[in-house]
Design an enzyme around this catalytic site. Sequence first.
Site, mmCIF file in Angstrom:
data_model
loop_
_atom_site.group_PDB
_atom_site.id
_atom_site.type_symbol
_atom_site.label_atom_id
_atom_site.label_comp_id
_atom_site.label_asym_id
_atom_site.label_seq_id
_atom_site.Cartn_x
_atom_site.Cartn_y
_atom_site.Cartn_z
ATOM 1 N N HIS A 174 -5.780 -25.644 70.064
ATOM 2 C CA HIS A 174 -6.297 -26.433 68.942
ATOM 3 C C HIS A 174 -7.134 -27.625 69.379
ATOM 4 O O HIS A 174 -7.771 -28.267 68.557
ATOM 5 C CB HIS A 174 -5.130 -26.909 68.065
ATOM 6 C CG HIS A 174 -4.516 -25.781 67.295
ATOM 7 N ND1 HIS A 174 -4.888 -25.462 66.017
ATOM 8 C CD2 HIS A 174 -3.591 -24.862 67.655
ATOM 9 C CE1 HIS A 174 -4.206 -24.409 65.610
ATOM 10 N NE2 HIS A 174 -3.407 -24.023 66.584
ATOM 11 N N ASP A 381 -12.813 -34.204 69.366
ATOM 12 C CA ASP A 381 -11.837 -33.571 68.478
ATOM 13 C C ASP A 381 -12.008 -32.065 68.583
ATOM 14 O O ASP A 381 -13.142 -31.570 68.527
ATOM 15 C CB ASP A 381 -12.091 -34.026 67.034
ATOM 16 C CG ASP A 381 -10.799 -34.181 66.251
ATOM 17 O OD1 ASP A 381 -9.810 -33.530 66.622
ATOM 18 O OD2 ASP A 381 -10.798 -34.953 65.275
HETATM 19 P P1 ADQ Z 1 -5.237 -33.477 64.569
HETATM 20 O O1 ADQ Z 1 -5.641 -34.242 65.765
HETATM 21 O O2 ADQ Z 1 -4.006 -33.915 63.914
HETATM 22 O O3 ADQ Z 1 -5.149 -31.905 64.871
HETATM 23 P P2 ADQ Z 1 -7.027 -32.933 62.203
HETATM 24 O O4 ADQ Z 1 -7.641 -31.607 62.441
HETATM 25 O O5 ADQ Z 1 -7.965 -33.865 61.542
HETATM 26 O O6 ADQ Z 1 -6.518 -33.623 63.544
HETATM 27 O O7 ADQ Z 1 -5.757 -32.732 61.270
HETATM 28 C C1 ADQ Z 1 -5.043 -33.816 60.758
HETATM 29 C C2 ADQ Z 1 -4.241 -33.371 59.515
HETATM 30 O O8 ADQ Z 1 -3.338 -34.424 59.169
HETATM 31 C C3 ADQ Z 1 -5.122 -33.091 58.322
HETATM 32 O O9 ADQ Z 1 -4.717 -31.904 57.725
HETATM 33 C C4 ADQ Z 1 -4.891 -34.283 57.399
HETATM 34 O O10 ADQ Z 1 -4.899 -33.948 56.048
HETATM 35 C C5 ADQ Z 1 -3.512 -34.759 57.796
HETATM 36 N N1 ADQ Z 1 -3.450 -36.227 57.655
HETATM 37 C C6 ADQ Z 1 -4.185 -37.115 58.321
HETATM 38 N N2 ADQ Z 1 -3.871 -38.364 57.920
HETATM 39 C C7 ADQ Z 1 -2.900 -38.263 57.011
HETATM 40 C C8 ADQ Z 1 -2.125 -39.201 56.246
HETATM 41 N N3 ADQ Z 1 -2.265 -40.522 56.370
HETATM 42 N N4 ADQ Z 1 -1.199 -38.714 55.425
HETATM 43 C C9 ADQ Z 1 -1.031 -37.382 55.318
HETATM 44 N N5 ADQ Z 1 -1.702 -36.478 55.983
HETATM 45 C C10 ADQ Z 1 -2.631 -36.892 56.837
HETATM 46 C C11 ADQ Z 1 -5.318 -31.063 66.032
HETATM 47 C C12 ADQ Z 1 -6.624 -31.214 66.787
HETATM 48 C C13 ADQ Z 1 -7.792 -31.051 65.845
HETATM 49 C C14 ADQ Z 1 -7.717 -29.699 65.145
HETATM 50 C C15 ADQ Z 1 -6.332 -29.473 64.539
HETATM 51 C C16 ADQ Z 1 -6.177 -28.054 64.022
HETATM 52 O O11 ADQ Z 1 -6.684 -32.487 67.420
HETATM 53 O O12 ADQ Z 1 -9.021 -31.167 66.535
HETATM 54 O O13 ADQ Z 1 -8.670 -29.672 64.097
HETATM 55 O O14 ADQ Z 1 -5.314 -29.708 65.493
HETATM 56 O O15 ADQ Z 1 -6.511 -27.117 64.987
#
Ligand code: ADQ
Length: 741
Positions: A174, A381
């Site tokens: 991921h 990311d």
């Molecule tokens: P993350 O680094 O966690 O994931 P991201 O893909 O943006 O990054 O996912 C974050 C998730 O957390 C989103 O679904 C978002 O809705 C949720 N979220 C963020 N802030 C929040 C809050 N304050 N309250 C509730 N929910 C919140 C890792 C990798 C990424 C990759 C994903 C999936 O780092 O690059 O996209 O896995 O493969």
Amino acid sequence: MTDKAKKLRGRRVVIISNRLPVSIFKENGKIQINPSAGGLATGLASYHQENEGLWIGWPGYNPTTDKEKNILKNRLLNEFNCYPVYLSNIEIKKYYNGFSNNTLWPLFHYFTTRCSYDHSEWEYYQSVNSKFCKALLETVKPDDIIWVHDYQLMLLPEMIRKEIPEATIGFFLHIPFPSMEVFRYLPWRNEILNGVLGADLIGFHTYDYSRHFLSCILRILGKEQNYGQIVAGDRVVKVDTFPMGIDAARFIAGVASEEVNAENDNLMKTMKENKIILSVDRLDFTKGIPERLQAFELFLENHPDWHGKVTYIMLCVPSRDKIQQYRMLKKEVDELVGKINGRFGTPGWSPILYMYRSVPFTTLIGLYSSADLALVTPVRDGMNLVSKEYLACQGQHKNGVLVLSETAGSAAELGEAIIVNPNNVNSMAEAIYQGLTMPEEDKKAALKLMQKRIKRYNVFRWADDFVEQLVNTKENQEKNQQRLLAGRLKQRLFTDYQQANRRLLLLDYDGTLVSFKKKPEQAKPDQELIESLKNLAGDPKNRVVVISGRDRGSLSEWLAGIEVDLVAEHGIWIKERDYPDWESTQKGNPEDWKSNIYPVFEVFAERTPGAFIEEKSFSLVWHYRKSEPELGSLRAKELMDAIRVFLNSTGLQVLLGNKVVEVKPVDINKGKASVHWLEKEEWDFILGMGDDWTDEDIFAVLPEQAWSIKVGFTAFTKAHYYVESQKAARSLLKSLAGISG
Ligand code: ADQ
């Protein structure tokens, strides 16, 4: 039955990831379990429920007694199809906070100076990976499709493979896979690569990550790829790109719900006419939060007319706060927010509204749908689901603008966003201005295009695609497996051999009889090979022909005293065992064309460290085995293009062999040379064996019933069978030499 169901034929998908998709907490002494809200968790959880699969992972909670552990285990299994792996405090410290988040996470995101390389953390990483393996073995069924997720479990595919050799295993990363120059810092790089290669299908979010991985496989493990396929033992492993999507329909439906509308109304009342800028991330150094705050500060500095008219809502989820570096980042962010609010704020207006907490789904989509602009500017990311979630929620209340970092994996798909360099504070400040002042029509057009993609390639399509390709890869492997010369097939070969009276053995030399050496002159036969060849050639029922691209001198010298027939330079020279002299199959003077080609070879050899030229009587060979592999194969292709210009109507051809480019007469090949012996007698046993694609010419002229054997697996060959390695080829010959009669 749907196509997908037909493909899976009732097989269960077992997901294994570090965390289970549930949150557990104790309320009034009773354990509460809720589905968790993260991107991966919600998206994959819907898929998991639909397929009635199993999910193995750490529940994020440690029961203190065995009784409590069992109760929780049963509830997780019965209510959520989840199977817990309990981690002790020291395991969480060393495997999770340590090796996973203090070594692999920063390294894979190019933060090389933040990496710690601690041997005891590496040991815990190994032991926790085997703990996950053990948990899988406790519950796995023979037909399960096993899908391992992410950087915390990179050793697991190989561990499972050792326990269940025939298992169907997929691995998805991921986070980014870094370039070879960065990955090679890791002291345990070989172990990590081999760990992942235990899978049958390896998936990444973007083409660049796949490319980097393949380059590491080549440069560190020395394994070549062919259209993303790598040969690992007797399996062909596939590497491919699967950009992860979101459950778009869930977000779209959520925006229209009453609860969200109420959230929006509240927010609008607080914000009045102000434009809303939004960012949503875990508080992580990869997310570029300080740089983004600086950009917002600069925007306010450059555009005083926007003071009081815009509010930046910065939502940060607490993350990994047991790690010192994350606590320092929190302090830095708090200070920056304080500084900007202090500098520009007025009694009626705070430029930044900072929320440091996780919020419920409805609040999150309320914010997404009411924001005029989203700032998604991570420094690195893997994908970034927030960018996609924001876009999915737009269009009902507002036509929002996405400012997106070029180093987020999602930038490869969302080209209509305003793309920025997350380290360029000036350009980010300008992007904010551009986004806030963009004409409505332009915003709508960009949004429409991006939304179409997000709806189509959603998380279900993503997971279905991955699983379907995994099943296909496995099916192809099984087909190939049937061609592997082992077990009963090998026994049949021995019986055929034993029963035959006139046997012809056509054998390639380098890569088949001997392994490749850095210098061509080092490939002398060893005693064991000489013995095998002597035994084979000494059998009156046998005729053994060594067919090589080598020059006459080397073959005569190395194989002197053995009753074999020889073919040198791919068929230019022939020496029958009963004659003392070599015979040429060619007329004319090769010096004429060599003088034209040689200087071109020289120029390419000078520009390619490690490359050198070998001159044979009727051919010229450009070797690049000792060169850096990627540069070598690039130069080889360039050289072939350059040479082709000279070759028009010369009766010459240029061929790409195993780490060589060779120019030789067009009517010369190993197949033609083989015909010389094939036509000599009525053979009742014919075996042709070779490793490189010049040996394909031998396979092509062999009769249907012959044993054509490729050394080393490749997906593309005319040979009917293969042995897995040069060592296996040698052992086959040794066995044949030992069969009498
Ligand atoms: P993350 O680094 O966690 O994931 P991201 O893909 O943006 O990054 O996912 C974050 C998730 O957390 C989103 O679904 C978002 O809705 C949720 N979220 C963020 N802030 C929040 C809050 N304050 N309250 C509730 N929910 C919140 C890792 C990798 C990424 C990759 C994903 C999936 O780092 O690059 O996209 O896995 O493969």
